[in-house]
Design a protein around this motif. Structure first.
Motif, PDB file in Angstrom:
ATOM      1  N   PRO A 709       0.871  -1.107   0.092  1.00  0.00           N
ATOM      2  CA  PRO A 709       0.010   0.179   0.072  1.00  0.00           C
ATOM      3  C   PRO A 709       0.818   1.284   0.164  1.00  0.00           C
ATOM      4  O   PRO A 709       0.464   2.309  -0.540  1.00  0.00           O
ATOM      5  N   ASP A 710       1.997   1.123   0.653  1.00  0.00           N
ATOM      6  CA  ASP A 710       2.675   2.386   0.658  1.00  0.00           C
ATOM      7  C   ASP A 710       3.940   2.698  -0.463  1.00  0.00           C
ATOM      8  O   ASP A 710       4.375   3.881  -0.518  1.00  0.00           O
ATOM      9  N   ILE A 711       3.904   1.806  -1.193  1.00  0.00           N
ATOM     10  CA  ILE A 711       5.196   1.929  -2.402  1.00  0.00           C
ATOM     11  C   ILE A 711       4.285   1.942  -3.525  1.00  0.00           C
ATOM     12  O   ILE A 711       3.590   1.031  -3.921  1.00  0.00           O
ATOM     13  N   PRO A 712       4.795   2.570  -4.386  1.00  0.00           N
ATOM     14  CA  PRO A 712       4.344   2.592  -5.846  1.00  0.00           C
ATOM     15  C   PRO A 712       4.697   1.341  -6.459  1.00  0.00           C
ATOM     16  O   PRO A 712       5.974   0.682  -6.498  1.00  0.00           O
ATOM     17  N   LEU A 713       3.708   0.854  -7.190  1.00  0.00           N
ATOM     18  CA  LEU A 713       3.778  -0.529  -7.771  1.00  0.00           C
ATOM     19  C   LEU A 713       4.650  -0.358  -9.241  1.00  0.00           C
ATOM     20  O   LEU A 713       4.556   0.265 -10.013  1.00  0.00           O
ATOM     21  N   THR A 714       5.562  -1.268  -9.149  1.00  0.00           N
ATOM     22  CA  THR A 714       6.480  -1.344 -10.495  1.00  0.00           C
ATOM     23  C   THR A 714       6.185  -3.000 -10.970  1.00  0.00           C
ATOM     24  O   THR A 714       6.535  -3.747 -10.234  1.00  0.00           O
ATOM     25  N   ILE A 715       5.862  -3.126 -12.276  1.00  0.00           N
ATOM     26  CA  ILE A 715       5.519  -4.229 -13.111  1.00  0.00           C
ATOM     27  C   ILE A 715       6.590  -4.358 -13.884  1.00  0.00           C
ATOM     28  O   ILE A 715       6.492  -3.759 -14.840  1.00  0.00           O
TER      29      ILE A 715
END
Lengths: 799, 132
Positions: A709-715
């Motif tokens: 929830p606190d970290i921007p998601l990188t795929i």
């Protein structure tokens, strides 16, 4: 018989005494040879001469007209009228006593032949001459007899000496073997010689001009009727003189035409040897020479005979040892000589008797007779060496195999007159050969029957042996394969086969066996085969060279079956998993809304409950039925994947897929999602598009669902090329999964690991099912609160 | 003595039904309800060392995301020194898998196994038994 007739003269001349016929006029009508000689009128004869000339002053009884006078008669006392001793006068004036008998019988035609007496020298010599003639003839007979009876040389010489002295009334006879070099007489036989004579003869030297030398050198006889007139050898002369010998004859005995001995005859009278005696003695000499030759020949023959006997014995022995018989046949007589061993081979007792062609051909096995005859007849045309093998039936009924080698004998016109050859029993060898070829054939049969492919090669790569199965790999027969040279091999060896096989060479060099498993091979027909190969060093019998023996086990069918089995097993496992999943779905996910529905309805039936909580119960019923419906739909879609879809494979571009997924998930609405793609290595795949889409959709959706929830998601999504496969990597920095705890159930249906977001545990299950459906696999690595990485490998190999 | 109830199940509808049933038969009992297994365990952990005035009956669902019913049982075994003496754990599940039932019956802390839904009669009989 007329007195003057030739026949009368012949008879009278050959009478044993002198015969005179005197007519009435006292003149001599007839005188035979003896009378003429005795009175020394040999040439002119006495016919017509007065009887007074011979017997001067002697009156004969004139009782009859003619008187027949027998000089020196004996044993006729009773039949002759008159007998007297008178003095006779010879032509040379010499006087000698004569014993005569006479008769007056003019018309009496009888001729009386009487034996000699020894009183009168003339008569004696006359009588001797006639007698000697006969006795010489007898002597020749004796000699011939001696020759025939094969007396020894010494015995023969002694016999000759004895006979000569007795018959010829000589004083001494001896035989010497003069040695011209040492000049010694070397007496070897004698008769009537004294010990002194013998001693003297042993000492005397030969005069090189003397009779012995002459005889030895010329081979002619020598004689002297009064050696006092001779000029030769003082020593011998004095010896002869001293012994009161007057006449001497020396004859040669010859061996092969060359004088080797002298025959010496001594007589005490002068003029002992007349032409006739010499003639006879020459005859004797010739006979003796002949006898000597014969003796020598006989001796040689004996030696040769002994040697021949020895050789024959040796040959027989050799034949017996070697079991080789010899034989000879004459075409003219049909008679055949069989050696002892030949007889034994045919089962006969060894016999010196000749056997016939019939004997032989009757021993030949009836089935082979035609063949044997044909071979002989063919060979006879060219007179070539004949070699044949055939069966015989021995006397004892045993069947044997023989081999014979023979040659034709020809006369000077090159016409065959016979055959000779050897024969030996080859039954044992034949049986061994037969057994060997039988066992070879059996071995060959076994080799060809076994399912394995078997070969033997040398270091260079040439085939020494191949069974049918092996040769068939190249579309050849074993014989063809073995006969190929390198160039032909190159052309015939197919597929991945090379003339130089490193592993073959390694086995030969190292002497160690080698096992090669799952070797692919493409045969002549292009069929792909798989072999397990055992290569082992191999010494062929009779060679020192090391070869490689290869045994190829064709395991193609096994491998195919194994693969099939594995595939089936995997399939069964999958199906079983599927069944378990379904069982799980039924027992949990399907059961769960059903249980709720039952519970809700039950509650509704409870008095007061419905009125009290109607809203909540109805809502629960609604949700439960909806959930039930969803599970049934999920099951349907899972079943569809499992059963396969009819969708065709197509080119699926990864970048396009990502775009579609982004739109469907409405990711743009969320600021903090960053999808990074790298499809530079592989940008597409030829696959069923809906499967690939589902994979991308589910994995991206999961990453979004379970992001921190606190970290921007990188795929990060990237692709890589692998051998016959494409690898897709999905990596995020989300919540991660505790794999230690959940690894077993990660891809299970309706398995959920997070409560943070709504999920029904369907996504990963679907992904896995679809990837496997495409012949691929999925792997996961993850760390809690650090992120998750999925690797998906999809096979691109065309099955 | 009236027992207190703790209900841990992620199925809200089921929870509602169970609560209704419990109120129906034991209106004076307190029912603590958790639809998240983690929350449920947190509560149990907070009373683990306490002497309970009333007997405690726990209805535990098996299949829950993150922390399953089995996990909570394991935790109880490790940490529930006091609570274990006065509490009875009943598994409550929609599963009709016999394996689940077998596993539950063999677990030392589990007193019973209920298939959903809880039916009135069953529950009344059980509560009576529980009283004794």
């Amino acid at each position: 018989m007329e007195i003057n007739s030739n026949s009368f003269r012949l008879m009278a001349d050959n009478a044993g005494c002198g015969i005179l016929i005197i007519g009435n006029d006292e003149k001599i009508i007839f005188a035979n040879r003896h009378v003429n000689n005795a009175f020394k009128y040999p040439d002119v004869g006495l016919e017509g001469k007065p009887i007074d000339l011979l017997f001067p002053g002697q009156v004969f009884s004139p009782d009859s007209l003619s008187r027949i006078m027998f000089i020196n008669p004996k044993g006729l006392d009773g039949s002759l009228e008159h007998k007297m001793q008178v003095d006779g006068y010879a032509a040379d004036g010499s006087r000698f006593p004569v014993e005569i008998a006479y008769s007056t019988s003019v018309n009496d035609e009888s001729i009386f032949i009487c034996p000699f007496t020894e009183h009168n020298k003339v008569c004696k010599s006359e009588e001797n001459k006639t007698n000697i003639t006969k006795k010489w003839l007898a002597l020749i007979g004796v000699i011939n007899k001696a020759i025939i009876s094969s007396l020894s040389e010494e015995a023969l010489f002694n016999e000759i000496c004895k006979v000569a002295v007795e018959i010829g009334r000589y004083e001494v006879c001896w035989v010497g073997k003069p040695d011209i070099e040492t000049k010694l007489y070397n007496p070897v036989a004698s008769y009537n010689a004294t010990a002194q004579d013998y001693e003297l003869l042993g000492k005397l030297k030969i005069d090189t001009n003397g009779p012995t030398s002459y005889v030895m050198q010329t081979g002619n006889h020598y004689f002297s009727n009064d050696f006092n007139n001779e000029v030769w050898s003082h020593d011998l002369k004095s010896y002869l003189w001293g012994r009161d010998f007057r006449s001497y004859l020396c004859l040669p005995f010859k061996l092969a035409g060359k004088a080797v001995a002298t025959f010496n005859v001594y007589a005490s009278d002068i003029n002992t040897f007349d032409a006739e005696q010499v003639f006879f003695l020459d005859e004797i000499s010739n006979s003796i020479s002949f006898a000597l030759d014969n003796l020598e020949n006989e001796k040689n023959r004996q030696i040769i005979n002994n040697k021949l006997t020895e050789t024959i014995a040796f040959l027989n022995h050799s034949e017996a040892i070697a079991h080789i018989g010899s034989w000879r046949i004459s075409f003219k007589t049909g008679e055949a000589f069989w050696s002892d061993e030949t007889c034994r081979i045919y089962g006969y007792e060894p016999t010196p008797n000749a056997l016939s062609y019939i004997d032989w051909i009757s021993a030949v096995h009836p089935d082979d007779v035609a063949m044997v005859k044909k071979i002989d007849n063919e060979a006879r045309k060219t007179l070539s060496r004949v070699e044949k093998e055939h069966r015989i039936i021995r006397k004892d009924g045993m069947l044997r195999y023989v081999r014979s080698i023979s040659f034709f004998e020809t006369n000077t016109d090159n016409v065959p007159i016979g055959m000779y050859g050897v024969i030996y029993d080859i039954t044992d060898k034949k049986e061994m050969d037969d057994a060997l070829s039988l066992s070879e054939a059996n071995l060959r049969l076994i080799m060809d029957m076994v399912p394995q492919c078997i070969y033997v090669r040398d270091y260079a790569g040439r085939f020494k042996f191949a069974n049918k199965n092996y040769a068939a790999l190249f579309g050849l027969t074993p014989e063809e394969l073995i006969s190929l040279n390198f160039i032909e091999l190159e052309a015939h060896l197919v597929g991945n086969y090379s003339i130089v096989s490193d592993s073959d060479r390694e086995v030969i060099s190292s002497g160690l066996s080698k096992r090669l498993e799952l070797m692919p091979f493409t045969d002549k027909k292009g069929k792909h085969l798989i072999f397990n190969v055992l290569k082992t060093p191999f010494n062929m019998v009779g060679t020192k060279e090391v070869f490689v023996l290869g045994i190829l086990d064709n395991i193609t069918d096994q491998v195919i079956a194994e693969t099939e089995r594995t595939r089936m097993l995997e399939d069964v496992v999958k199906r079983n998993e599927g069944l378990q999943q379904f069982s799980y779905i039924v027992s949990h996910n399907l059961r769960s809304p059903v249980a709720n529905i039952i519970g809700l309805i039950n509650a509704m039936k409870t008095p007061g409950m419905l009125s009290h909580s109607r809203e909540r119960l109805m809502e629960g019923l609604d949700k439960s039925v909806g959930k039930l419906d969803m599970v049934i739909k999920d099951m349907n879609s899972i079943l569809q994947i499992r059963e396969g879809v009819n969708e065709q494979k197509q080119e699926v571009v990864f970048a396009d897929l990502v775009d579609t997924v982004k739109i469907s998930l409405n990711t743009d609405a969320v600021d903090s999602i960053n999808i990074v793609t790298d499809f530079s290595l592989v940008n597409h795949i030829f696959e069923i598009k809906s499967y690939i889409y589902s994979v991308f959709h589910n994995l991206i959706a999961n990453s979004i669902k379970y992001r921190q929830p606190d970290i921007p998601l990188t795929i990060e999504i990237s692709s890589k090329n692998m051998k016959d496969a494409v690898k897709l990597i999905f990596k995020d920095n989300g919540l991660g999964i505790d794999l230690k705890k959940n690894n077993d159930e990660l891809f299970g249906l309706y398995k959920r690991f997070h409560n943070v977001a709504e999920g029904k545990g369907m996504g990963l299950y679907m992904v896995k099912t679809q990837v496997e459906r495409m012949g691929g696999s999925i792997h996961v690595s993850s760390e809690v609160n650090a992120g998750t990485e999925f690797k998906i490998i999809i096979s691109t190999k065309q099955l | 003595m009236t027992p207190d109830f703790v209900l841990i199940d992620d199925d809200d509808i089921c929870n509602m039904l169970t609560e209704m049933m419990l109120f129906n038969i034991a209106p004076q009992s307190s029912v603590k309800l958790f639809n998240n297994s983690f929350d449920g365990w947190d509560y149990l952990a907070s009373i683990a060392d306490k002497e309970l005035t009333n007997p405690l009956i726990i209805f535990l669902d098996i299949n829950m995301p993150g922390l399953t019913g089995w996990d909570i049982l394991d935790n109880l075994k490790l940490h529930g020194n006091q609570i274990n003496k006065n509490c009875k754990v009943y598994m409550l599940t929609s599963s009709i898998d016999p394996k689940d039932k077998e596993k539950a019956n063999n677990h030392e802390l589990v007193k019973g196994f209920f298939e959903k839904p809880l039916i009135n009669l069953n529950l009344k009989a059980f509560i009576d038994l529980g009283d004794q």
